[in-house]
Design an enzyme around this catalytic site. Structure first.
Site, PDB file in Angstrom:
ATOM      1  N   SER A 190      27.369  24.932  47.878  1.00 46.40           N
ATOM      2  CA  SER A 190      26.929  25.815  48.963  1.00 46.40           C
ATOM      3  C   SER A 190      25.657  26.581  48.620  1.00 46.40           C
ATOM      4  CB  SER A 190      28.046  26.790  49.339  1.00 46.40           C
ATOM      5  OG  SER A 190      28.478  27.529  48.209  1.00 46.40           O
ATOM      6  N   ARG A 226      19.840   6.910  50.981  1.00 44.24           N
ATOM      7  CA  ARG A 226      18.492   6.459  51.329  1.00 44.24           C
ATOM      8  C   ARG A 226      17.684   5.938  50.151  1.00 44.24           C
ATOM      9  NH1 ARG A 226      19.730   5.262  56.307  1.00 44.24           N
ATOM     10  NH2 ARG A 226      20.399   7.072  57.530  1.00 44.24           N
TER      11      ARG A 226
END
Length: 240
Positions: free
Chosen positions: A55, A168
């Site tokens: 986070s 990716r």
């Protein structure tokens, strides 16, 4: 294709360490205390953060100016919902002089490349014809190709880039997307060299990609095949 990092969180390393340690540090000078840590201590904390809750990574932002890419690419690119985007409009911009992306496949197939280029030329002519007839750009754009070149500005936080890297940078990713993302990573590392472990995947996002993380060379494949054949011969000779 051009990829430039145009903005980023300046004091990113200290901010990252500060937000991670907020739960444990309560004094008013917590941020200043972290800036005074030695590099060895900071690096040890960053190494630890790679395996913990992510986070705090969301406080670190990077904004990219990406030009000369296809809309086929940006259609995939903007599916990352935790990013922010501003893209060149075909609704208001006259696209009569448009460029387009030609994928590497066509370099090895001259006949197909000619058909591809002739089609692009035909589309450009018909688009210009529609505009000359008074058709608005927002209506004429309907015939423009998916591989038309476009420009896009995109902002991602470090956590999002980390997750994107796991899909990716895979050999199975579309070539253009992989090349753009490689350039994005390179741009980040120019300003934040410490971020490399956060952006180099140790696993892929999908199990089907796992075998391609460190693909063997053809020499390794050949050596493996020879060993297997020798083992089979030895088993037969031993009566297995």
């Amino acid at each position: 294709m051009i990829v430039k990092l145009v903005n980023f969180t300046e004091d990113a390393k200290n901010l990252l360490l500060f937000t991670k340690n907020t739960r444990l540090m309560h004094s008013g000078s917590s941020y200043r205390d972290i800036t005074l840590w030695g590099e060895e201590k900071k690096q040890a904390e960053l190494d630890y953060m790679l395996t913990t809750i992510k986070s705090s990574w969301e406080f670190i932002d990077y904004t990219f100016d990406i030009r000369g890419v296809s809309r086929a690419f940006t259609h995939q690119f903007v599916r990352t919902r935790t990013g922010s985007y501003a893209q060149q409009s075909m609704r208001t911009v006259n696209m009569e002089e448009f460029d387009y992306v030609t994928n590497d496949y066509f370099d090895g197939n001259p006949e197909a490349k000619k058909v591809y280029e002739d089609t692009m030329k035909h589309i450009a002519e018909k688009y210009a014809e529609l505009v000359d007839m008074g058709v608005h750009e927002e209506d004429a754009r309907g015939i423009l190709p998916t591989n038309i070149c476009t420009n896009i500005v995109a902002k991602f936080n470090l956590r999002t880039l980390h997750e994107m890297a796991k899909s990716r940078l895979s050999p199975r990713a579309q070539g253009e997307f992989r090349e753009v993302f490689q350039e994005m990573v390179a741009e980040v590392l120019k300003v934040h060299r410490w971020a490399e472990p956060f952006l180099i995947p140790t696993e892929w996002a999908a199990p089907s990609m796992a075998k391609s993380l460190n693909p063997p060379t053809w020499e390794e494949e050949l050596e493996k095949d020879i060993k297997e054949k020798k083992n089979n011969v030895q088993k037969r000779e031993a009566g297995y």
